[in-house]
Write a protein that holds these residues in place. Structure first.
Motif, mmCIF file in Angstrom:
data_model
loop_
_atom_site.group_PDB
_atom_site.id
_atom_site.type_symbol
_atom_site.label_atom_id
_atom_site.label_comp_id
_atom_site.label_asym_id
_atom_site.label_seq_id
_atom_site.Cartn_x
_atom_site.Cartn_y
_atom_site.Cartn_z
ATOM 1 N N GLN A 180 0.830 -1.209 0.000
ATOM 2 C CA GLN A 180 0.000 0.000 0.000
ATOM 3 C C GLN A 180 0.871 1.268 0.000
ATOM 4 O OE1 GLN A 180 -2.602 -0.260 3.394
ATOM 5 N NE2 GLN A 180 -3.073 1.926 3.216
ATOM 6 N N VAL A 181 1.942 1.215 0.811
ATOM 7 C CA VAL A 181 2.859 2.365 0.897
ATOM 8 C C VAL A 181 3.577 2.567 -0.448
ATOM 9 C CG1 VAL A 181 5.004 3.156 2.015
ATOM 10 C CG2 VAL A 181 3.124 2.284 3.400
ATOM 11 N N VAL A 182 3.938 1.447 -1.089
ATOM 12 C CA VAL A 182 4.583 1.531 -2.413
ATOM 13 C C VAL A 182 3.614 2.206 -3.384
ATOM 14 C CG1 VAL A 182 5.420 0.178 -4.391
ATOM 15 C CG2 VAL A 182 6.051 -0.493 -2.056
ATOM 16 N N LYS A 183 2.362 1.797 -3.302
ATOM 17 C CA LYS A 183 1.350 2.335 -4.228
ATOM 18 C C LYS A 183 1.155 3.840 -3.996
ATOM 19 C CE LYS A 183 -3.292 1.132 -5.222
ATOM 20 N NZ LYS A 183 -4.311 0.267 -4.663
ATOM 21 N N GLU A 184 1.057 4.207 -2.721
ATOM 22 C CA GLU A 184 0.828 5.634 -2.412
ATOM 23 C C GLU A 184 2.061 6.472 -2.759
ATOM 24 O OE1 GLU A 184 -0.298 5.647 1.704
ATOM 25 O OE2 GLU A 184 -2.227 4.675 1.277
ATOM 26 N N ASP A 185 3.219 5.948 -2.473
ATOM 27 C CA ASP A 185 4.499 6.587 -2.788
ATOM 28 C C ASP A 185 4.493 8.096 -2.468
ATOM 29 O OD1 ASP A 185 7.091 6.792 -3.663
ATOM 30 O OD2 ASP A 185 6.570 6.924 -5.782
ATOM 31 N N LYS A 186 4.148 8.398 -1.229
ATOM 32 C CA LYS A 186 3.986 9.780 -0.755
ATOM 33 C C LYS A 186 5.186 10.676 -1.023
ATOM 34 C CE LYS A 186 1.822 8.823 3.512
ATOM 35 N NZ LYS A 186 2.157 8.685 4.869
ATOM 36 N N CYS A 187 6.380 10.107 -0.887
ATOM 37 C CA CYS A 187 7.588 10.934 -1.004
ATOM 38 C C CYS A 187 8.235 10.818 -2.378
ATOM 39 C CB CYS A 187 8.601 10.536 0.057
ATOM 40 S SG CYS A 187 7.966 10.715 1.705
ATOM 41 N N ASN A 188 7.537 10.128 -3.293
ATOM 42 C CA ASN A 188 8.048 9.964 -4.642
ATOM 43 C C ASN A 188 9.444 9.307 -4.656
ATOM 44 O OD1 ASN A 188 7.776 10.215 -7.381
ATOM 45 N ND2 ASN A 188 8.715 12.262 -7.465
ATOM 46 N N ARG A 189 9.585 8.293 -3.810
ATOM 47 C CA ARG A 189 10.889 7.626 -3.723
ATOM 48 C C ARG A 189 10.878 6.239 -4.373
ATOM 49 N NH1 ARG A 189 12.795 8.880 2.591
ATOM 50 N NH2 ARG A 189 13.558 10.973 2.183
ATOM 51 N N ALA A 190 9.677 5.727 -4.703
ATOM 52 C CA ALA A 190 9.582 4.327 -5.156
ATOM 53 C C ALA A 190 10.403 4.078 -6.426
ATOM 54 C CB ALA A 190 8.124 3.940 -5.372
#
Ligand code: ADP
Ligand code: GN1
Ligand code: MG
Length: 374
Positions: A180-190
């Protein structure tokens, strides 16, 4: 009064907190202490006439431990129980078990005007916590201490304990959250960490194995420590024996495999958890064997055959879970683990990945070692 390195917490707040607890003498000095990733820890020295006495003061990490009252309830329950057990065995309850110092109002913690929560412990003197294994014997002794901790708590009624961090070692659930965190990628770091993300996705089944065994009733749920890093156990400076298990925040129902596995992940790694030079990272099989031997000795025959045979799975699962947690935190903007440099969580993730790869190479040897002790 000497004040050493207090970083972001105002000294007035620290001093006010110190004054709340039942101590004797005057404060001589205080300063940051230890290398925990979670709480803010200080050593406080009191002086009465010529006598000095140290305490550990901690500001509890409130964003992780949402309900400090429940947390401290657990800790007082567990330490009171352990103290009785240690006394029955003729041991020293003040050195072998953490001692919670009450506030002047008789509470186990103090909440300050800024909404922070503080607690105090007796400082366990003449004992050491290690960040890395220097002598294999220390690692063996840490294993005996964690095994003994497990054994002593086997008679403890866990139904009265709060689950302070629900699903703490529910690896499959942590995996879902990671996706889920990968999908959201809030900090554009993925985009920078595609290979790392793929690494964990490829090992999804490995991360489910222990939880499946638990759900199928093949592994027992016990009262476990859940954070068995080498720096969460103290070794007696004089006798060299494992003395006291500390950092009791996560004592909850859990799997013995995970207590075993987390110790291996941290202590049997030939490099530090945040080493940048990955060629230094490997699983030291001699240390692995020392820990198997020590843990089983400390547990005194209380583990089932299935638990023992799955110890290597515990080590691999904990290393995968922790690596994935570091990566999750990196993707979320480093909001959970305390970092000391840019990309610190990513460096930590890389060591865990390198360690998993080495465990995969050494899988047969790990199982052969465990088989010797069944
Ligand atoms: P964290 O949850 O942040 O890891 P810990 O409770 O493990 O916090 O404390 C951090 C460090 O402080 C430990 O690794 C250890 O070095 C030291 N420490 C904690 N409690 C004691 C104690 N009672 N006596 C001596 N040292 C302690
Ligand atoms: C944290 O508190 P500390 O530093 O002993 C974390 C563990 C991780 C570990 C990784 C409550 O342990 O789960 O395995 O960092 N503790 C909590 O080093 O999340
Ligand atoms: Mg700790």
């Amino acid at each position: 009064m000497v004040v050493v390195m207090t970083r972001e917490i105002k000294s007035e707040l620290i001093e006010k907190a110190i004054a709340q607890f039942q101590t004797e003498g005057n404060v001589k000095s205080y300063g940051r202490y230890g290398n925990g990733h979670i709480n803010d820890t200080f050593a406080v020295v009191f002086k009465e006439d010529v006598k000095e006495k140290r305490y550990i003061l901690q500001r509890i990490n409130h964003s992780i431990f949402k309900d400090p009252e429940k947390l401290m309830f657990n800790i007082t329950q567990v330490t009171s129980f352990l103290k009785e057990e240690v006394k029955k065995l003729g041991g020293d309850e003040f050195r072998e078990v953490v001692t919670v110092i009450s506030t002047r109002n008789g509470n186990s913690f103090y909440s300050d005007s800024e909404g922070s929560f503080w607690r105090m412990y007796l400082f366990i003197e003449d004992a050491s916590c290690f960040e890395q294994v220097d002598k294999p014997e220390d690692f063996y002794q840490s294993a005996v201490a964690f095994g003994r901790f497990q054994k002593l708590l086997s008679a403890f009624d866990a139904s009265g304990l709060y689950e302070v961090i629900p699903d703490f070692h529910n690896t499959p659930l942590r995996y879902e959250r990671f996706l889920q965190v990968v999908k959201e990628d809030k900090c554009n770091r993925a985009k920078e960490v595609k290979d790392e993300i793929e690494f964990f996705i490829k090992r999804k089944e490995d991360m489910e194995c222990c939880k499946n065994y638990l759900d199928e009733g093949k592994l027992p749920l016990r009262v476990t420590h859940n954070d068995t890093k080498l720096n969460n156990v103290m070794i007696d400076n004089k006798t060299g024996k494992g003395l006291c298990v500390i950092d009791l925040d996560t004592v909850m129902p859990g799997l013995s495999l995970f207590d075993f596995g987390d110790s291996i992940r941290f202590g049997a790694n030939t490099a530090a958890e945040d080493e940048k030079d990955l060629s230094k990272v490997s699983l030291d099989l001699d240390l692995f064997e020392q820990y198997v031997k020590g843990y089983l000795t400390g547990c005194e025959g209380s583990l089932t055959d299935t638990e023992i045979s799955m110890l290597p799975h515990g080590a691999k699962t904990m290393t995968l879970e922790c690596g994935m947690r570091f990566l999750t935190d990196y993707l979320e903007g480093d909001v959970y683990f305390r970092i000391h440099r840019e990309e610190h969580n990513l460096d930590r993730c890389h060591t865990q990945m390198a360690l998993v790869l080495d465990m995969e190479q050494k899988w047969n040897e790990m199982n052969e070692i465990v088989a010797k002790y069944r």
